[in-house]
Enzyme design. Structure first.
Site, PDB file in Angstrom:
ATOM      1  CD  GLU A  23      -7.615  -7.151  -4.456  1.00  0.00           C
ATOM      2  OE1 GLU A  23      -6.564  -6.500  -4.446  1.00  0.00           O
ATOM      3  OE2 GLU A  23      -8.001  -7.844  -3.499  1.00  0.00           O
ATOM      4  CG  ASP A  62      -8.258 -11.959   3.028  1.00  0.00           C
ATOM      5  OD1 ASP A  62      -8.101 -10.858   3.586  1.00  0.00           O
ATOM      6  OD2 ASP A  62      -8.739 -12.097   1.899  1.00  0.00           O
ATOM      7  CD  GLU A 104      -8.588 -11.278  -1.971  1.00  0.00           C
ATOM      8  OE1 GLU A 104      -7.797 -10.341  -2.178  1.00  0.00           O
ATOM      9  OE2 GLU A 104      -9.089 -11.499  -0.854  1.00  0.00           O
ATOM     10  CG  ASP A 145     -12.237 -10.913   2.164  1.00  0.00           C
ATOM     11  OD1 ASP A 145     -11.812  -9.954   1.508  1.00  0.00           O
ATOM     12  OD2 ASP A 145     -11.834 -12.087   2.024  1.00  0.00           O
ATOM     13  CG  ASP A 187       1.729  -1.493   3.458  1.00  0.00           C
ATOM     14  OD1 ASP A 187       1.363  -1.440   4.645  1.00  0.00           O
ATOM     15  OD2 ASP A 187       1.086  -2.094   2.579  1.00  0.00           O
ATOM     16  CG  HIS A 227      -1.807  -1.067   1.392  1.00  0.00           C
ATOM     17  ND1 HIS A 227      -1.659  -2.087   2.300  1.00  0.00           N
ATOM     18  CD2 HIS A 227      -2.920  -1.367   0.687  1.00  0.00           C
ATOM     19  CE1 HIS A 227      -2.642  -2.951   2.175  1.00  0.00           C
ATOM     20  NE2 HIS A 227      -3.426  -2.536   1.204  1.00  0.00           N
TER      21      HIS A 227
HETATM   22  C1  XLS Z   1      -8.260  -6.756  -0.449  1.00  0.00           C
HETATM   23  C2  XLS Z   1      -7.014  -6.114  -0.886  1.00  0.00           C
HETATM   24  C3  XLS Z   1      -6.196  -5.777   0.263  1.00  0.00           C
HETATM   25  C4  XLS Z   1      -4.994  -4.996  -0.037  1.00  0.00           C
HETATM   26  C5  XLS Z   1      -4.704  -4.607  -1.455  1.00  0.00           C
HETATM   27  O1  XLS Z   1      -8.386  -7.986  -0.567  1.00  0.00           O
HETATM   28  O2  XLS Z   1      -6.232  -6.996  -1.647  1.00  0.00           O
HETATM   29  O3  XLS Z   1      -5.853  -6.981   0.899  1.00  0.00           O
HETATM   30  O4  XLS Z   1      -5.267  -3.883   0.688  1.00  0.00           O
HETATM   31  O5  XLS Z   1      -5.306  -3.419  -1.718  1.00  0.00           O
HETATM   32 MG    MG Z   2      -6.840  -8.815  -1.912  1.00  0.00          MG
END
Ligand code: XLS
Ligand code: MG
Length: 344
Positions: free
Chosen positions: A173, A249, A209, A247, A51, A48
Site C-alpha cells: 500500500e 482518511d 489508497e 493524511d 488486531d 492488522h
Molecule cells: C494506511 C493503512 C492503515 C492500515 C493498513 O492508510 O491502510 O490504515 O494500517 O495497514
Molecule cells: Mg490505508
C-alpha cells in the site's frame, strides 16, 4: 444493490484521539464493531496482525495461531471473511527506525518475525493476502540510509515472505510520506517496479489508497488504472483528502466528487471484483463526531460509492464517443458535471 463486496478494518471506528488531543468517544469492543460492520453490509474484515492477536509479542507462534482460530470462529459467527492481514510495523519499539529497512539488523529480524506471524494469522483466518503499508520505511534523515540499500532490503523482505509460504500474496500500500519523511515506495509505480524485482511477481501487487495518491499529487483513478493495467490491483482503500497535508482518511467522495466518480468508473469498467477483490474503505470519523455517530462516516462512504455506481451506469458512452471524435472535451466535461450535479 452494488455489484461489489466491501471490506473495512476495526481501526476505521476509533475513539477520536489524535496527535493533538485525547479521545472524544468511548472505545468500542472488537466483536461489537464487526457485528455492526456485518449489519452495514460489509462482507470482509481487514486486520492488522495485532488486531487479531493483541499484545502479539507476548505469545509463542502456536499460541498466536490458536488466538487467530478464535477470531476465525468470531468471523464465522457473523458470516464475515477476512480480507487481509497487515503487520503493524510502526508502533513497536523495535520499529522506531522502520522495519524491513531499519538500520538495526535486530529490528529488521523483528519486522520479519511480525511478517511471518501475519502470514500464520492469515492462514488461520482463511485469507491469502498480506498488506504492507510501509509507514516508517524510509528516512527521517536523508543521509541515515542509502535509498539503494533500503529498496533492496524491501525486495529481500518480500522474497523471504514469498518463500515462507508458497500461496501467500503480498500487497504493498504505497504512500509518499507520513509518518516517514521520505518514503522508499510512494506510488503505485514504485509498487509495480518492486513487484517485478521480486522472485514471484505474480504474487506481489498493490493496494491503492485514494488519500495516499492525492498526497503524492496524483489522481487516484489513474493510480488504480495503472495497477489494473498491470493486473496487480489486489485491493483498494477508498477515502478522500482535502489537498496535500496530513493524511485525513475522509469519507469517500466528500472532498473530490468527480475524482471519486472516476475511481468508481475505472473499477466498474475493468471488472474489478470479478476475481474476489473487495472495495476496501480506510476512513476515519471526524474528531468532533459523537459516540452515537461512530459509524456514520462508513455509512456515508457506502452511500456515496453506491450513488456513484448509479451515475456510472447512467454515463452516456455514445455521447462520450461523439465528444472525443469532435475533440469537444469542454462538452464532455460539462456533461459529466451535469451528471454529477443531477442536471442530466
Ligand atoms: C494506511 C493503512 C492503515 C492500515 C493498513 O492508510 O491502510 O490504515 O494500517 O495497514
Ligand atoms: Mg490505508
Amino acid at each position: 444493490m452494488s455489484e461489489f463486496k466491501f471490506s473495512v478494518g476495526p481501526w476505521n471506528v476509533h475513539s477520536g484521539a489524535d496527535s493533538y488531543g485525547p479521545a472524544t468517544r468511548d472505545e468500542i469492543a472488537f466483536e461489537e464493531k464487526i457485528k455492526r460492520f456485518a449489519e452495514l453490509g460489509f462482507s470482509a474484515i481487514q486486520f492488522h496482525d495485532d488486531d487479531a492477536v493483541p499484545n502479539i509479542n507476548d505469545y509463542t507462534e502456536e499460541e498466536i495461531k490458536e488466538k487467530a482460530r478464535e477470531v476465525k470462529r468470531l468471523l464465522d459467527k457473523y458470516n464475515l471473511k477476512a480480507e487481509f492481514v497487515a503487520p503493524r510495523l510502526w508502533m513497536d519499539s523495535h520499529t522506531i527506525d522502520g522495519g524491513f529497512m531499519s538500520t538495526s539488523e535486530k529490528d529488521r529480524e523483528y519486522a520479519m518475525w511480525r511478517a511471518y506471524r501475519s502470514i500464520d494469522i492469515a492462514n488461520e483466518l482463511g485469507c491469502d493476502m498480506i498488506v504492507l503499508w510501509l509507514a516508517r520505511e524510509g528516512t527521517l534523515c536523508a543521509e541515515s540510509k542509502s535509498p539503494v540499500w533500503a529498496t533492496k532490503m524491501l525486495i529481500e523482505a518480500i522474497n523471504k515472505m514469498l518463500a515462507y509460504d508458497s500461496k501467500i500474496r503480498v500487497c504493498i500500500e504505497p504512500k509518499p510520506n507520513e509518518p516517514i519523511d521520505r518514503s522508499i515506495c510512494g506510488t503505485m509505480g514504485h509498487v509495480m517496479a518492486i513487484s517485478a524485482a521480486t522472485t514471484d511477481p505474480d504474487r506481489v501487487g498493490g493496494n491503492l489508497e485514494s488519500a495516499h495518491a492525492i498526497l503524492a499529487g496524483l489522481d487516484p483513478a489513474h493510480e488504480i488504472g495503472f495497477a489494473l493495467a498491470m493486473g496487480k490491483l489486489m485491493t483498494v482503500h477508498l477515502n478522500d483528502q482535502n489537498g496535500i497535508k496530513f493524511d485525513q482518511d475522509k469519507a469517500f467522495g466528500v472532498e473530490n466528487l468527480r475524482a471519486a466518480f472516476n475511481q468508481v468508473k475505472v473499477l466498474k469498467e475493468n471488472g474489478y471484483g470479478s476475481h474476489g477483490e473487495y472495495v476496501g474503505l480506510d476512513v476515519k470519523a471526524m474528531r468532533t463526531t459523537t459516540d452515537e455517530d461512530s459509524y456514520k462516516h462508513l455509512e456515508n462512504s457506502l452511500k456515496i460509492f453506491k450513488a456513484l455506481e448509479a451515475k456510472v451506469d447512467k454515463f452516456d458512452y455514445d455521447f462520450q464517443k461523439k465528444c472525443v471524435e469532435n475533440r469537444d472535451f469542454e462538452g464532455l466535461e460539462m456533461y459529466v458535471m451535469n451528471l454529477l450535479m443531477g442536471v442530466e
